[in-house]
Scaffold this motif. Structure first.
Motif, PDB file in Angstrom:
ATOM      1  N   THR A   1       0.916  -1.185  -0.062  1.00  0.00           N
ATOM      2  CA  THR A   1       0.032   0.016  -0.003  1.00  0.00           C
ATOM      3  C   THR A   1       0.913   1.415  -0.045  1.00  0.00           C
ATOM      4  OG1 THR A   1      -0.112   0.012   2.326  1.00  0.00           O
ATOM      5  CG2 THR A   1      -1.749  -1.211   1.116  1.00  0.00           C
ATOM      6  N   ALA A   2       0.497   2.294  -0.688  1.00  0.00           N
ATOM      7  CA  ALA A   2       1.193   3.622  -0.636  1.00  0.00           C
ATOM      8  C   ALA A   2       0.197   4.733  -0.754  1.00  0.00           C
ATOM      9  CB  ALA A   2       2.162   3.485  -1.792  1.00  0.00           C
ATOM     10  N   LYS A   3       0.261   5.773  -0.071  1.00  0.00           N
ATOM     11  CA  LYS A   3      -0.603   6.967  -0.260  1.00  0.00           C
ATOM     12  C   LYS A   3      -0.459   7.616  -1.558  1.00  0.00           C
ATOM     13  CE  LYS A   3       2.367  10.153   2.230  1.00  0.00           C
ATOM     14  NZ  LYS A   3       2.467  10.952   3.540  1.00  0.00           N
ATOM     15  N   ASP A   4       0.625   7.735  -2.077  1.00  0.00           N
ATOM     16  CA  ASP A   4       0.838   8.316  -3.328  1.00  0.00           C
ATOM     17  C   ASP A   4       2.034   7.624  -4.158  1.00  0.00           C
ATOM     18  OD1 ASP A   4       3.327   9.365  -2.238  1.00  0.00           O
ATOM     19  OD2 ASP A   4       2.021  11.147  -1.430  1.00  0.00           O
ATOM     20  N   LYS A   5       2.350   8.022  -5.228  1.00  0.00           N
ATOM     21  CA  LYS A   5       3.582   7.409  -6.136  1.00  0.00           C
ATOM     22  C   LYS A   5       4.621   7.702  -5.427  1.00  0.00           C
ATOM     23  CE  LYS A   5       4.122  10.996  -9.661  1.00  0.00           C
ATOM     24  NZ  LYS A   5       4.131  11.191 -11.157  1.00  0.00           N
ATOM     25  N   THR A   6       4.946   8.934  -4.854  1.00  0.00           N
ATOM     26  CA  THR A   6       6.230   9.194  -4.164  1.00  0.00           C
ATOM     27  C   THR A   6       6.542   7.953  -3.111  1.00  0.00           C
ATOM     28  OG1 THR A   6       5.906  11.715  -4.532  1.00  0.00           O
ATOM     29  CG2 THR A   6       7.596  10.900  -2.650  1.00  0.00           C
ATOM     30  N   GLU A   7       5.625   8.151  -2.300  1.00  0.00           N
ATOM     31  CA  GLU A   7       5.911   6.727  -1.305  1.00  0.00           C
ATOM     32  C   GLU A   7       6.083   5.352  -1.801  1.00  0.00           C
ATOM     33  OE1 GLU A   7       3.172   4.458   2.347  1.00  0.00           O
ATOM     34  OE2 GLU A   7       3.044   6.900   2.004  1.00  0.00           O
ATOM     35  N   ALA A   8       5.216   5.126  -2.999  1.00  0.00           N
ATOM     36  CA  ALA A   8       5.414   3.881  -3.603  1.00  0.00           C
ATOM     37  C   ALA A   8       6.948   3.531  -4.272  1.00  0.00           C
ATOM     38  CB  ALA A   8       4.338   3.692  -4.770  1.00  0.00           C
ATOM     39  N   ILE A   9       7.422   4.849  -4.850  1.00  0.00           N
ATOM     40  CA  ILE A   9       8.498   4.899  -5.622  1.00  0.00           C
ATOM     41  C   ILE A   9       9.879   4.483  -4.437  1.00  0.00           C
ATOM     42  CG2 ILE A   9      10.279   6.057  -6.507  1.00  0.00           C
ATOM     43  CD1 ILE A   9       8.184   7.253  -8.445  1.00  0.00           C
ATOM     44  N   THR A  10       9.586   5.067  -3.394  1.00  0.00           N
ATOM     45  CA  THR A  10      10.616   4.974  -2.131  1.00  0.00           C
ATOM     46  C   THR A  10      10.661   3.596  -1.790  1.00  0.00           C
ATOM     47  OG1 THR A  10       9.894   7.595  -1.536  1.00  0.00           O
ATOM     48  CG2 THR A  10      11.084   6.024   0.104  1.00  0.00           C
ATOM     49  N   HIS A  11       9.414   3.297  -1.586  1.00  0.00           N
ATOM     50  CA  HIS A  11       9.565   1.695  -1.123  1.00  0.00           C
ATOM     51  C   HIS A  11      10.134   0.713  -2.009  1.00  0.00           C
ATOM     52  CE1 HIS A  11       5.713   2.496   1.774  1.00  0.00           C
ATOM     53  NE2 HIS A  11       6.913   2.912   2.195  1.00  0.00           N
ATOM     54  N   ILE A  12       9.869   1.020  -3.419  1.00  0.00           N
ATOM     55  CA  ILE A  12      10.460   0.213  -4.485  1.00  0.00           C
ATOM     56  C   ILE A  12      11.955   0.433  -4.493  1.00  0.00           C
ATOM     57  CG2 ILE A  12      10.582  -0.105  -7.031  1.00  0.00           C
ATOM     58  CD1 ILE A  12       7.618   0.542  -6.894  1.00  0.00           C
ATOM     59  N   ALA A  13      12.495   1.746  -4.388  1.00  0.00           N
ATOM     60  CA  ALA A  13      13.902   1.734  -4.448  1.00  0.00           C
ATOM     61  C   ALA A  13      14.490   1.422  -2.897  1.00  0.00           C
ATOM     62  CB  ALA A  13      14.251   3.485  -4.212  1.00  0.00           C
ATOM     63  N   ALA A  14      13.776   1.095  -2.000  1.00  0.00           N
ATOM     64  CA  ALA A  14      14.389   0.322  -0.872  1.00  0.00           C
ATOM     65  C   ALA A  14      14.557  -0.896  -1.252  1.00  0.00           C
ATOM     66  CB  ALA A  14      13.608   0.365   0.311  1.00  0.00           C
ATOM     67  N   SER A  15      13.729  -1.566  -1.988  1.00  0.00           N
ATOM     68  CA  SER A  15      13.723  -3.167  -2.112  1.00  0.00           C
ATOM     69  C   SER A  15      14.851  -3.445  -3.210  1.00  0.00           C
ATOM     70  CB  SER A  15      12.471  -3.466  -3.032  1.00  0.00           C
ATOM     71  OG  SER A  15      11.395  -3.716  -2.139  1.00  0.00           O
ATOM     72  N   LEU A  16      15.156  -2.373  -4.185  1.00  0.00           N
ATOM     73  CA  LEU A  16      16.016  -2.510  -5.145  1.00  0.00           C
ATOM     74  C   LEU A  16      17.730  -2.326  -4.433  1.00  0.00           C
ATOM     75  CD1 LEU A  16      14.973  -0.101  -8.005  1.00  0.00           C
ATOM     76  CD2 LEU A  16      15.312  -2.728  -8.112  1.00  0.00           C
ATOM     77  N   THR A  17      17.537  -1.523  -3.458  1.00  0.00           N
ATOM     78  CA  THR A  17      18.828  -1.522  -2.419  1.00  0.00           C
ATOM     79  C   THR A  17      18.770  -2.554  -1.797  1.00  0.00           C
ATOM     80  OG1 THR A  17      18.216   0.936  -2.203  1.00  0.00           O
ATOM     81  CG2 THR A  17      19.848   0.057  -0.704  1.00  0.00           C
ATOM     82  N   GLN A  18      17.849  -2.943  -1.150  1.00  0.00           N
ATOM     83  CA  GLN A  18      18.182  -4.362  -0.166  1.00  0.00           C
ATOM     84  C   GLN A  18      18.583  -5.432  -1.069  1.00  0.00           C
ATOM     85  OE1 GLN A  18      14.250  -4.725   1.474  1.00  0.00           O
ATOM     86  NE2 GLN A  18      14.387  -2.856   2.637  1.00  0.00           N
ATOM     87  N   GLN A  19      18.179  -5.576  -2.231  1.00  0.00           N
ATOM     88  CA  GLN A  19      18.667  -6.819  -3.120  1.00  0.00           C
ATOM     89  C   GLN A  19      19.869  -6.536  -3.799  1.00  0.00           C
ATOM     90  OE1 GLN A  19      15.291  -8.280  -5.689  1.00  0.00           O
ATOM     91  NE2 GLN A  19      14.385  -6.787  -4.670  1.00  0.00           N
ATOM     92  N   GLY A  20      20.625  -5.512  -3.411  1.00  0.00           N
ATOM     93  CA  GLY A  20      22.077  -5.137  -3.980  1.00  0.00           C
ATOM     94  C   GLY A  20      21.970  -4.602  -5.414  1.00  0.00           C
ATOM     95  N   TYR A  21      20.906  -4.215  -5.993  1.00  0.00           N
ATOM     96  CA  TYR A  21      21.052  -3.717  -7.240  1.00  0.00           C
ATOM     97  C   TYR A  21      21.652  -2.149  -7.326  1.00  0.00           C
ATOM     98  CZ  TYR A  21      17.800  -7.775  -8.499  1.00  0.00           C
ATOM     99  OH  TYR A  21      17.513  -8.987  -8.501  1.00  0.00           O
TER     100      TYR A  21
END
Length: 377
Positions: A14-34
């Protein structure tokens, strides 16, 4: 080759807007070492330049060319938002965060275009329950359009009552492999809906393996509850893929086209319910043509592709484009999904053919946009 797998997917986000959604996705990319942590700012900056919404409930947030050095290895992080996120120009149910060191992601964009132009994608993504459901949709393995072909049409059947009509309509669906006998047992007990002019509708969901529509017309008049029966439409539904056909039927009924349906032959019926995109053909002897070479280092990925399409949409003329260094197929230059599907890389030559009152001006403007780098300098 970069591919989408179930391991890339995070469900029930869930995300209140696309900024929050993108922030969460970026965190996933970071956690996976990308990517490195700072890559998130590049993704947010990229979104302010132009939206990464592709349509049909899908967005592809990614970084700018200036933050490409923060990519450690190419990869994706897919977040599923069953409640949707307002992306500004459409609701997004699946966001595919991309980290690419060069143009490896173009394969994914080309893969997505195969389903982005299909009806039913957005509903299928919204209703997806598992990672495999999402992958099946993105890979084009999920039924997105209900079946309706000549094998599902029976004209002038000598029925004497509604029961026979229902049995024939449901039998067509069973014989085509869309349903089992459970479907027939369900619909013959249902009261059909009168659509007017002797056209009726019935539907069911039991024993359904594929969504489909069948049509049966009568050879002679019969009645149901004191009203004439001339034709019956039956729907089988196992997902939302039947809805486009149902909406088309609604449009026809609102336009009082019941008699057109009843009088149509098989070819005309298929044409009445044809949902495919129709793009006008251009006679080359009446068209303006021009060929331009793409200068963008990473070809026509989402941002320059969107800029090119936006330029084409400024003009009334019909504009088609083909990649002379690809398969040569010609597509609508005003469709982002189709343009990206051309797989245009640096140095590829695009041939534009325009037809209309402002065709010459359109080609000049498109040429200038390509020469200027389509927003990438």
């Amino acid at each position: 080759m970069l591919t989408l797998t179930t391991q890339n997917i995070t469900l029930a986000q869930t995300a209140k807007d696309k900024t929050e959604a993108i922030t969460h996705i970026a965190a996933s990319l970071t956690q996976q070492g990308y990517v490195e942590t700072a890559y998130v700012q590049g993704m947010l900056n990229r979104e302010t330049q132009s939206s990464t919404f592709l349509g049909n409930g899908i967005a592809i947030p990614h970084g700018t060319t200036e933050t490409r050095h923060l990519v450690q290895k190419t990869g994706v992080a897919i977040h599923h938002f069953p409640q949707g996120v307002d992306w500004g120009n459409g609701m997004v149910y699946v966001a595919i965060g991309i980290a690419a060191k060069s143009d490896e992601h173009l394969g994914i964009l080309k893969q997505l275009t195969k389903v982005l132009s299909a009806d039913g994608v957005e509903a299928a993504l919204k209703e997806a329950k598992t990672e495999q459901d999402i992958i099946n949709v993105l890979n084009g393995q999920t039924q997105l359009m209900a079946d309706f072909d000549a094998t599902l049409i029976q004209l002038k059947f000598p029925a004497s009552d509604m029961l026979q009509m229902t049995a024939v309509a449901s039998g067509l669906l069973r014989n085509s492999g869309c349903t089992t006998d459970d479907y027939i047992s369900e619909v013959i007990t249902k009261k059909p809906t009168h659509l007017g002019a002797g056209l009726w509708l019935v539907s069911g969901s039991k024993g359904v393996s594929r969504s489909a529509m069948s049509f049966v017309s009568t050879a002679s008049d019969c009645e149901f509850e004191g009203q004439q029966v001339h034709g019956l439409i039956a729907f089988s539904a196992c997902n939302a893929s039947h809805k486009p056909l149902l909406y088309k039927l609604s449009e026809l009924i609102l336009s009082k086209c019941q008699q057109d349906i009843l009088d149509a032959d098989v070819k005309q019926l298929l044409a009445l319910f044809d949902l495919s995109e129709q793009t006008p053909e251009i006679a080359e002897d009446t068209a303006n043509q021009a060929t331009f070479k793409i200068k963008n280092t990473h070809g026509l990925h989402a941002r320059p592709g969107a800029m090119l399409v936006a330029e084409a949409k400024k003009f009334e003329s019909t504009i088609r484009v083909s990649n002379l260094d690809g398969d040569g197929s010609s597509v609508n230059a005003k469709s982002l999904m189709k343009v990206i599907a051309l797989g245009v890389k640096h140095g590829h030559r695009l041939q534009f053919i325009a037809d209309g009152s402002d065709a010459e001006l359109a080609l000049i403007s498109i040429g200038k946009a390509i020469e200027s780098g389509l927003g990438e300098g």
